[in-house]
Write a protein that holds these residues in place. Structure first.
Motif, PDB file in Angstrom:
ATOM      1  N   HIS A  17       0.812  -1.211   0.000  1.00  0.00           N
ATOM      2  CA  HIS A  17       0.000   0.000   0.000  1.00  0.00           C
ATOM      3  C   HIS A  17       0.850   1.267   0.000  1.00  0.00           C
ATOM      4  N   GLY A  18       2.138   1.132   0.193  1.00  0.00           N
ATOM      5  CA  GLY A  18       3.031   2.296   0.234  1.00  0.00           C
ATOM      6  C   GLY A  18       3.050   2.884   1.624  1.00  0.00           C
ATOM      7  N   GLY A  19       4.124   3.594   1.964  1.00  0.00           N
ATOM      8  CA  GLY A  19       4.210   4.224   3.277  1.00  0.00           C
ATOM      9  C   GLY A  19       5.490   3.834   3.980  1.00  0.00           C
ATOM     10  N   ALA A  20       5.987   4.732   4.804  1.00  0.00           N
ATOM     11  CA  ALA A  20       7.273   4.518   5.465  1.00  0.00           C
ATOM     12  C   ALA A  20       7.124   4.045   6.904  1.00  0.00           C
ATOM     13  N   GLY A  21       5.922   3.998   7.417  1.00  0.00           N
ATOM     14  CA  GLY A  21       5.735   3.594   8.802  1.00  0.00           C
ATOM     15  C   GLY A  21       5.939   4.748   9.775  1.00  0.00           C
ATOM     16  N   LEU A  22       6.220   5.926   9.259  1.00  0.00           N
ATOM     17  CA  LEU A  22       6.437   7.089  10.126  1.00  0.00           C
ATOM     18  C   LEU A  22       5.137   7.780  10.473  1.00  0.00           C
ATOM     19  N   GLY A  23       4.164   7.628   9.597  1.00  0.00           N
ATOM     20  CA  GLY A  23       2.947   8.408   9.667  1.00  0.00           C
ATOM     21  C   GLY A  23       2.284   8.565  11.017  1.00  0.00           C
ATOM     22  N   LEU A  24       1.884   7.456  11.646  1.00  0.00           N
ATOM     23  CA  LEU A  24       1.061   7.568  12.849  1.00  0.00           C
ATOM     24  C   LEU A  24       1.834   8.077  14.052  1.00  0.00           C
ATOM     25  N   SER A  25       3.131   7.802  14.125  1.00  0.00           N
ATOM     26  CA  SER A  25       3.892   8.338  15.262  1.00  0.00           C
ATOM     27  C   SER A  25       3.997   9.857  15.138  1.00  0.00           C
ATOM     28  N   ILE A  26       4.154  10.341  13.905  1.00  0.00           N
ATOM     29  CA  ILE A  26       4.210  11.796  13.680  1.00  0.00           C
ATOM     30  C   ILE A  26       2.845  12.416  13.962  1.00  0.00           C
ATOM     31  N   VAL A  27       1.791  11.761  13.508  1.00  0.00           N
ATOM     32  CA  VAL A  27       0.438  12.248  13.793  1.00  0.00           C
ATOM     33  C   VAL A  27       0.249  12.395  15.301  1.00  0.00           C
ATOM     34  N   LYS A  28       0.664  11.373  16.058  1.00  0.00           N
ATOM     35  CA  LYS A  28       0.513  11.419  17.520  1.00  0.00           C
ATOM     36  C   LYS A  28       1.313  12.579  18.108  1.00  0.00           C
ATOM     37  N   GLN A  29       2.541  12.781  17.642  1.00  0.00           N
ATOM     38  CA  GLN A  29       3.361  13.900  18.134  1.00  0.00           C
ATOM     39  C   GLN A  29       2.696  15.240  17.838  1.00  0.00           C
ATOM     40  N   LEU A  30       2.131  15.369  16.646  1.00  0.00           N
ATOM     41  CA  LEU A  30       1.477  16.630  16.264  1.00  0.00           C
ATOM     42  C   LEU A  30       0.227  16.876  17.106  1.00  0.00           C
ATOM     43  N   VAL A  31      -0.535  15.812  17.349  1.00  0.00           N
ATOM     44  CA  VAL A  31      -1.740  15.940  18.180  1.00  0.00           C
ATOM     45  C   VAL A  31      -1.335  16.326  19.605  1.00  0.00           C
ATOM     46  N   ASP A  32      -0.319  15.651  20.143  1.00  0.00           N
ATOM     47  CA  ASP A  32       0.175  15.964  21.493  1.00  0.00           C
ATOM     48  C   ASP A  32       0.668  17.407  21.552  1.00  0.00           C
ATOM     49  N   GLY A  33       1.350  17.844  20.508  1.00  0.00           N
ATOM     50  CA  GLY A  33       1.869  19.207  20.457  1.00  0.00           C
ATOM     51  C   GLY A  33       0.781  20.258  20.464  1.00  0.00           C
ATOM     52  N   HIS A  34      -0.416  19.871  20.009  1.00  0.00           N
ATOM     53  CA  HIS A  34      -1.571  20.775  20.021  1.00  0.00           C
ATOM     54  C   HIS A  34      -2.406  20.595  21.285  1.00  0.00           C
ATOM     55  N   GLU A  35      -1.852  19.868  22.264  1.00  0.00           N
ATOM     56  CA  GLU A  35      -2.563  19.574  23.516  1.00  0.00           C
ATOM     57  C   GLU A  35      -3.875  18.841  23.255  1.00  0.00           C
ATOM     58  N   GLY A  36      -3.833  18.003  22.241  1.00  0.00           N
ATOM     59  CA  GLY A  36      -5.016  17.235  21.876  1.00  0.00           C
ATOM     60  C   GLY A  36      -4.877  15.783  22.279  1.00  0.00           C
ATOM     61  N   GLU A  37      -5.772  14.974  21.739  1.00  0.00           N
ATOM     62  CA  GLU A  37      -5.832  13.560  22.101  1.00  0.00           C
ATOM     63  C   GLU A  37      -6.230  12.774  20.862  1.00  0.00           C
ATOM     64  N   ILE A  38      -5.596  11.627  20.659  1.00  0.00           N
ATOM     65  CA  ILE A  38      -5.982  10.765  19.535  1.00  0.00           C
ATOM     66  C   ILE A  38      -6.291   9.383  20.075  1.00  0.00           C
ATOM     67  N   LYS A  39      -7.371   8.802  19.563  1.00  0.00           N
ATOM     68  CA  LYS A  39      -7.783   7.458  19.976  1.00  0.00           C
ATOM     69  C   LYS A  39      -8.075   6.657  18.713  1.00  0.00           C
ATOM     70  N   VAL A  40      -7.951   5.363  18.835  1.00  0.00           N
ATOM     71  CA  VAL A  40      -8.257   4.499  17.703  1.00  0.00           C
ATOM     72  C   VAL A  40      -9.051   3.295  18.189  1.00  0.00           C
ATOM     73  N   SER A  41     -10.000   2.870  17.384  1.00  0.00           N
ATOM     74  CA  SER A  41     -10.690   1.608  17.640  1.00  0.00           C
ATOM     75  C   SER A  41     -10.846   0.925  16.284  1.00  0.00           C
ATOM     76  N   SER A  42     -10.852  -0.391  16.299  1.00  0.00           N
ATOM     77  CA  SER A  42     -10.874  -1.102  15.034  1.00  0.00           C
ATOM     78  C   SER A  42     -11.451  -2.491  15.201  1.00  0.00           C
ATOM     79  N   THR A  43     -12.071  -2.971  14.143  1.00  0.00           N
ATOM     80  CA  THR A  43     -12.560  -4.341  14.099  1.00  0.00           C
ATOM     81  C   THR A  43     -11.982  -4.972  12.843  1.00  0.00           C
ATOM     82  N   LEU A  44     -11.251  -6.050  13.016  1.00  0.00           N
ATOM     83  CA  LEU A  44     -10.611  -6.724  11.899  1.00  0.00           C
ATOM     84  C   LEU A  44     -11.639  -7.056  10.819  1.00  0.00           C
TER      85      LEU A  44
END
Length: 169
Positions: free
Chosen positions: A125-152
């Motif tokens: 699918h393409g991608g470096a694997g960096l995406g979600l850790s950076i997203v989390k850092q950016l959300v944290d930097g904005h004093e926000g919160e990120i959550k995930v839920s999933s069903t296989l």
């Protein structure tokens, strides 16, 4: 929030069309203005939306939404956080897909740098694997919160809560 989601939508429409994925965007009328760096907010949402499209199969749907909500910020850790917790107005952004989903055992690690849910899947699918850790850092930097839920096999929901702009700002 409306302008942000519209911009994200128009950016990912070509990829969604190629994969026959329906894009659905909903913004509640009373959604407050977002506070933060517009470029970073765009990075957060584009990354999540782009992943959602990548991992959603033919005929699936990716939904982006924004609504008003609350964000609880804790006080100094270890001092009875509940005593110091404050609630502030927030914008709650969601990215939901009807894609392959993420195994429960892997959900807790998806924000780790370089962690890929499935190396083979990510390579195809393409991608470096960096995406979600950076997203989390950016959300944290904005004093926000990120959550995930999933069903296989049924899809994934990312919920990002970010502080709303002050009315007088």
């Amino acid at each position: 929030a409306r302008a942000l989601l519209s911009a994200i939508g128009s950016t990912i429409v070509p990829a969604a069309n190629r994969r026959n994925v329906t894009l659905d965007i909903q913004v509640d009328e009373d959604t407050p203005k977002l506070w933060g760096d517009a470029v970073r907010l765009r990075q957060i949402m584009l990354n999540l939306a782009d992943n959602a499209v990548k991992f959603t199969g033919d005929g699936g749907t990716v939904s982006l939404s924004a609504r008003g909500g609350d964000l609880t910020t804790g006080g100094p850790s270890g001092l009875g956080t509940a005593l110091f917790a404050t609630t502030r107005p927030a914008v709650v952004l969601t990215v939901r897909d009807t894609g392959i989903g993420i195994d429960d055992g892997k959900l807790s690690r998806i924000f780790d740098a370089f962690y890929q849910v499935d190396g083979g899947t990510t390579r195809s699918h393409g991608g470096a694997g960096l995406g979600l850790s950076i997203v989390k850092q950016l959300v944290d930097g904005h004093e926000g919160e990120i959550k995930v839920s999933s069903t296989l096999g049924q899809g994934t929901l990312f919920t990002v809560s970010l502080p709303a702009a002050e009315d007088d700002a």
